[in-house]
Structures are given as structure tokens and as C-alpha cells.
Design a protein around this motif. Structure first.
Motif, PDB file in Angstrom:
ATOM      1  N   GLY A  21     -93.633 -57.506 109.845  1.00 55.52           N
ATOM      2  CA  GLY A  21     -92.733 -56.458 110.306  1.00 55.52           C
ATOM      3  C   GLY A  21     -91.273 -56.872 110.225  1.00 55.52           C
ATOM      4  N   LYS A  22     -91.003 -58.141 110.532  1.00 54.27           N
ATOM      5  CA  LYS A  22     -89.626 -58.634 110.434  1.00 54.27           C
ATOM      6  C   LYS A  22     -89.144 -58.604 108.991  1.00 54.27           C
ATOM      7  CE  LYS A  22     -89.923 -61.559 114.546  1.00 54.27           C
ATOM      8  NZ  LYS A  22     -90.059 -62.943 115.051  1.00 54.27           N
ATOM      9  N   ALA A  23     -90.009 -58.988 108.070  1.00 55.23           N
ATOM     10  CA  ALA A  23     -89.635 -58.963 106.657  1.00 55.23           C
ATOM     11  C   ALA A  23     -89.385 -57.536 106.188  1.00 55.23           C
ATOM     12  CB  ALA A  23     -90.730 -59.618 105.817  1.00 55.23           C
ATOM     13  N   LEU A  24     -90.228 -56.601 106.643  1.00 56.32           N
ATOM     14  CA  LEU A  24     -90.030 -55.203 106.290  1.00 56.32           C
ATOM     15  C   LEU A  24     -88.698 -54.702 106.849  1.00 56.32           C
ATOM     16  CD1 LEU A  24     -91.256 -52.703 104.938  1.00 56.32           C
ATOM     17  CD2 LEU A  24     -92.352 -52.156 107.134  1.00 56.32           C
ATOM     18  N   GLY A  25     -88.392 -55.089 108.085  1.00 57.88           N
ATOM     19  CA  GLY A  25     -87.127 -54.703 108.684  1.00 57.88           C
ATOM     20  C   GLY A  25     -85.941 -55.245 107.909  1.00 57.88           C
ATOM     21  N   ASP A  26     -86.055 -56.473 107.426  1.00 55.11           N
ATOM     22  CA  ASP A  26     -84.976 -57.046 106.613  1.00 55.11           C
ATOM     23  C   ASP A  26     -84.730 -56.208 105.359  1.00 55.11           C
ATOM     24  OD1 ASP A  26     -84.486 -59.159 108.349  1.00 55.11           O
ATOM     25  OD2 ASP A  26     -85.784 -60.562 107.256  1.00 55.11           O
TER      26      ASP A  26
END
Length: 512
Positions: free
Chosen positions: A135-140
Motif C-alpha cells: 500500500g505504501k508503494a502504491l501511495g508513492d
């Protein structure tokens, strides 16, 4: 229907987003356009997509006056004649009225949408606080996309006004504390730096290859905007490097049919690097996402499909441009760019050098739409024209279902060639090869040993009537004499519009 809506996911999700959020007056307090703060469950990281789709929705919600005002001052286009927008016509001849509503609308609405991008980035960051690594990577990646969309809007507003604010948060109150307005060069460098931040988090694919948001921005969109910003800075090596990376990717190619490129068959082609996407979703009624193209259309036509609406006649290809194209022996690019009226043809033929014209110079398009004479102009823009036989049955609005091109691969090739002609080292094909790819598609003979002047002429032929690209090229190159034509007198002090008085009243620093 499901398949159709999937291929238009940006526009469909934007409609869904509006239904969820409801209608708000963004102009009143844009920093509060935040619906999430009180009602969003930030543990539902899958909802991050709604935040980025909201940025796309804001980006694509251009008022009709915005691209029109950005584009009108070049020697490629004239404002349509007298009417209820006299100050628009005056802007075309470099007489500026700081109280004109279009100026304030362009400034205010673009800044509202830039603030909306910051709001979304801040909300995505809140999702990331509770997200797993995926999810953090998607947010980035979503934050990187928002930076790219914010960048092209900031780019346009700085081209028009030069020194402008650089918002770095959704809190607009901080703008009141600005003591020095950033210079245009500082804005362009900021944009370039922002693209460097975004690029590592973006997919290295064409926009039309994205499966999650087809047509959404990618690494190549960010590289293109970086090249545009550095072109304004005259940092031609950075232009060459960024455009070479796009060319060397092998991902892009020129759409083979220049005429159809700007129409339905060319939507999200392999040439598209950044478009505003619109759709009727294959339906003759009901939901649609669209831009108001009527200002670009002829006031009077007899469409091949009865009932198709005409336009307003506010945007006219210049006689200078038409003669330039005829002198070059242009065919498909001239036919595509200009809708001719009988009156316009007659005026053109008053010049003995143009008494005999090619057969495609006609008041009837190849799709059978008859462009009748009308009072405001002699010609209309073909690049903003959608043939009536390409309208979805039941839709009658001028240009309904048409996308709005912003950056095309053809421009990347020509920017690369110009950068080399300006002294940059190439990292890809030669300048000749880049120019000749564009010329071959247009049915023009190849050139050898291309000069800077030839490249600038090629940009004139290829990119005219697109977002003021010709005007801003002439400013950057200091070719001010080109803008003094047909009775106009341009001087360097007319390069930028005056700040809207409404904004000066709100931010006195602009008056200083």
C-alpha cells in the motif's frame, strides 16, 4: 458496457467520485476541498485510488476559456471577430485588461486544481501511515502522479504570467505570507526538480498501456514535462537527455494518420503522452465527461449528421499560418488544422500568389461537413473539430467525446532535434532522423543537415493551435517580429498577461 467503461476508467471513475463527494464550490475555499478529513476511513487503503482520480478530475475540468486564453496570442491563430468577448479579441492583439474575467478564471481555477492535487497528496500520505508495504508503494506512485499533473498546470500558468506562486501545501493561507513571488525560471526549475522526484515511482509504459487507469500519466509523461520546463530555461542538454530517454524507450510511435490523430480513431494512440480524456461512454444519453469545444467551432455549418451543433467562432487559424503552410506544400497537416469557409477561400485568393489552391482547400471536409460562411471568422480550427459522423448517436454537442491532446510524441521528437541544434549532445537518433519522422508522417520530403530555423518551422507546421506552443517558442527564442503580423505590433513587454486585479487585491505582493 463493462468493457467500454473499463477502457475509459479515468473519466468513469471521475464521475463516480463526483457522485460520492457531491457538488462543492471549490472556488470559495479550495484548501477545504478535503472531504476526507472528517469522513474517510484511512485503514481502507484501496480507497487511495479515489484520491488520485480526484486529481485527474480536477485536472481535466478545464473551463472552455482556459486553453483558449493560453493559446490565442501566437501568429498561428486569431481570436474570432467582435462579439461578447471583446477583451479576448483585444488580448490577441496584445491589449490587456487586468479586469477581464478570463484572466482571473484561468489563474484562479488552475490554482484551485493545484491545491486539490496537494490535498490529495496529503490524504494519500495519511493512507500510507496505516498501509502495508504494498500500500505504501502504491501511495508513492499516486503521489508521483499528482506531482506530474500539478506540474503541467503550474507550467501553463507560469508560461502565461511568468513569475507566479509555487504552492507546496493545501493550506492557501501561506500564500499571503509570500514576500517574493518566484521568478519564471525558479518555477521551471521547481517543476524539473519535482519531475526528478516523481520519475522513480512511475511506470515505464505508454499511458495507453496502463491497465489500472488507462491514459494516466507515466514516467514518460514526467520526462516530457521535465523537458518542457528545461526548454523554457534554455537548458538544452537537459531537454536532449529527457527526450532521448523517451525516444530510446521505443515505446512511442507517430499515429500514421495525422487527420484522424485529433479525432476518435486517434484517442489514446501510441503517440499520446498526455491528454485530457473525455467520454460519452458509448451512450447517446446519460453520463458523460466532456470539454466545451464550441468556442473553437464554426458558427455556421451544415453537418453531415443532421442535428449536430455548431460552434461559437472564437478561434481562427491565421492567414499567415495558412500561407506559410501553402508555401511549404503542406497537405494533410493543413487540411487537418484548418476548416475553410468560402469567404475565407475568396479572401485568400485575393492574393495573386494564392489564386490557385490545392483541391483539399474546400469548405467541405472529407467527412462531409459543410463549413458555411459566418461573421466572426474566415476559418475555424480543425484540430478541435470532431466530424459529425464521429459523434455517438444521440449526442449533438460540438466535439462531444473528443479528447484534448496536450503532449504528443511528435513534439518530443522536435524538442530533441531543437536541443541538438541549440548545441546539446544527442543520446539517441540524429536531429535529421527526428525531424524526418515527423515530416514523413505529414507526406513531406526528408531534410538533410537540418538547421534551427528549419526545426522551428517544422514545429510551426506540426504544433500550431496547440496550447500556445508557437507563441511561447517565439518568446523563448526572442523572435518577436514574428508576432507582429496582420496589423499587430508586439513588443517584449507584452510577453506576459498582467496579474488579474482580483488576485492583486487578494495578494498585494503581485502588485509590487
Amino acid at each position: 458496457m463493462k468493457k467500454l467503461r473499463k477502457t475509459n476508467s479515468l473519466t468513469y471513475l471521475a464521475l463516480l467520485l463526483l457522485a460520492i463527494w457531491g457538488c462543492t464550490d471549490k472556488l470559495d475555499e479550495p484548501e477545504l476541498n478535503n472531504n476526507f478529513a472528517g469522513g474517510t476511513d484511512f485503514t481502507k487503503t484501496e480507497d487511495m485510488q479515489l484520491s488520485i482520480v480526484g486529481v485527474y478530475e480536477a485536472f481535466q475540468s478545464r473551463g472552455w476559456e482556459q486553453p483558449l486564453l493560453i493559446a490565442v496570442r501566437g501568429d498561428d491563430v486569431n481570436a474570432g471577430g467582435l462579439g461578447d468577448q471583446q477583451d479576448f479579441a483585444e488580448t490577441d492583439i496584445f491589449n490587456y485588461n487586468k479586469d477581464y474575467w478570463m484572466y482571473n478564471s484561468l489563474w484562479e481555477n488552475i490554482y484551485v486544481d493545484i491545491i486539490s492535487a496537494h490535498t490529495a497528496m496529503e490524504q494519500i500520505a495519511r493512507f500510507q501511515e496505516l498501509a502495508d508495504d504494498e500500500g505504501k508503494a502504491l501511495g508513492d506512485s499516486y503521489i508521483a502522479e499528482a506531482k506530474v499533473l500539478r506540474a503541467i498546470m503550474l507550467f501553463h500558468i507560469s508560461q502565461v504570467w511568468g513569475d507566479v506562486f509555487i504552492p507546496e501545501t493545501s493550506d492557501t493561507a501561506v500564500l499571503s505570507d509570500v514576500e517574493v513571488v518566484p521568478t519564471k525560471d525558479e518555477v521551471m526549475q521547481h517543476i524539473s526538480d519535482q519531475m526528478d522526484e516523481a520519475i522513480p515511482f512511475l511506470l515505464a509504459v505508454r499511458p495507453n498501456e496502463r491497465t489500472d487507469l488507462p491514459g494516466g500519466v507515466t514516467r514518460y509523461t514526467a520526462l516530457a514535462i521535465k523537458a518542457l520546463a528545461n526548454q523554457e530555461l534554455k537548458n538544452y542538454q537537459a531537454v536532449a537527455d529527457a527526450t532521448a530517454e523517451i525516444i530510446n524507450s521505443g515505446a512511442f510511435s507517430l499515429y500514421p494518420d495525422y487527420y484522424e490523430l485529433f479525432k476518435t480513431p486517434g484517442k489514446l494512440s501510441d503517440e499520446s503522452i498526455l491528454d485530457m480524456q473525455y467520454s460519452d461512454f458509448g451512450q447517446g444519453e446519460g453520463d458523460r465527461e466532456g470539454h466545451l469545444y464550441a468556442p473553437y467551432g464554426p458558427q455556421n455549418w451544415t453537418p453531415a449528421v443532421e442535428g449536430a451543433s455548431s460552434g461559437w467562432g472564437f478561434f481562427e487559424p491565421s492567414m499567415k499560418f495558412i500561407k506559410f503552410m501553402l508555401d511549404r506544400g503542406e497537405t494533410v497537416r493543413l487540411e487537418t488544422s484548418v476548416l475553410f469557409t468560402d469567404r475565407g477561400i475568396a479572401v485568400l485568393q485575393e492574393d495573386p500568389a494564392y489564386a490557385t489552391l490545392p483541391g483539399f482547400v474546400s469548405n467541405t471536409t472529407r467527412d462531409g461537413d459543410l463549413i458555411n460562411d459566418y461573421a466572426r471568422a474566415l476559418f475555424a480550427s480543425g484540430k478541435h473539430y470532431l466530424p459529425s459522423n464521429q459523434l455517438i448517436s444521440g449526442r449533438t454537442a460540438y466535439g462531444s467525446n473528443k479528447n484534448f491532446n496536450i503532449i504528443r510524441y511528435a513534439e518530443i521528437l522536435l524538442m530533441y532535434a531543437e536541443a541538438l541544434a541549440q548545441g546539446a549532445s544527442g543520446g539517441s537518433i540524429s536531429a535529421d532522423q527526428a525531424v524526418n519522422l515527423v515530416r514523413t508522417r505529414a507526406g513531406m520530403p526528408p531534410l538533410s543537415g537540418v538547421t534551427l530555423d528549419q526545426i522551428i518551422d517544422e514545429k510551426y507546421a506540426e504544433l500550431s493551435m496547440e496550447w500556445g506552443k508557437r507563441y511561447f517558442d517565439m518568446l523563448r527564442l526572442g523572435r518577436f517580429d514574428e508576432l507582429s503580423y496582420d496589423g499587430r505590433t508586439f513588443s517584449e513587454d507584452k510577453s506576459f498577461l498582467p496579474y488579474p486585479q482580483t488576485q492583486v487585491d487578494q495578494f498585494p505582493i503581485l502588485g509590487d
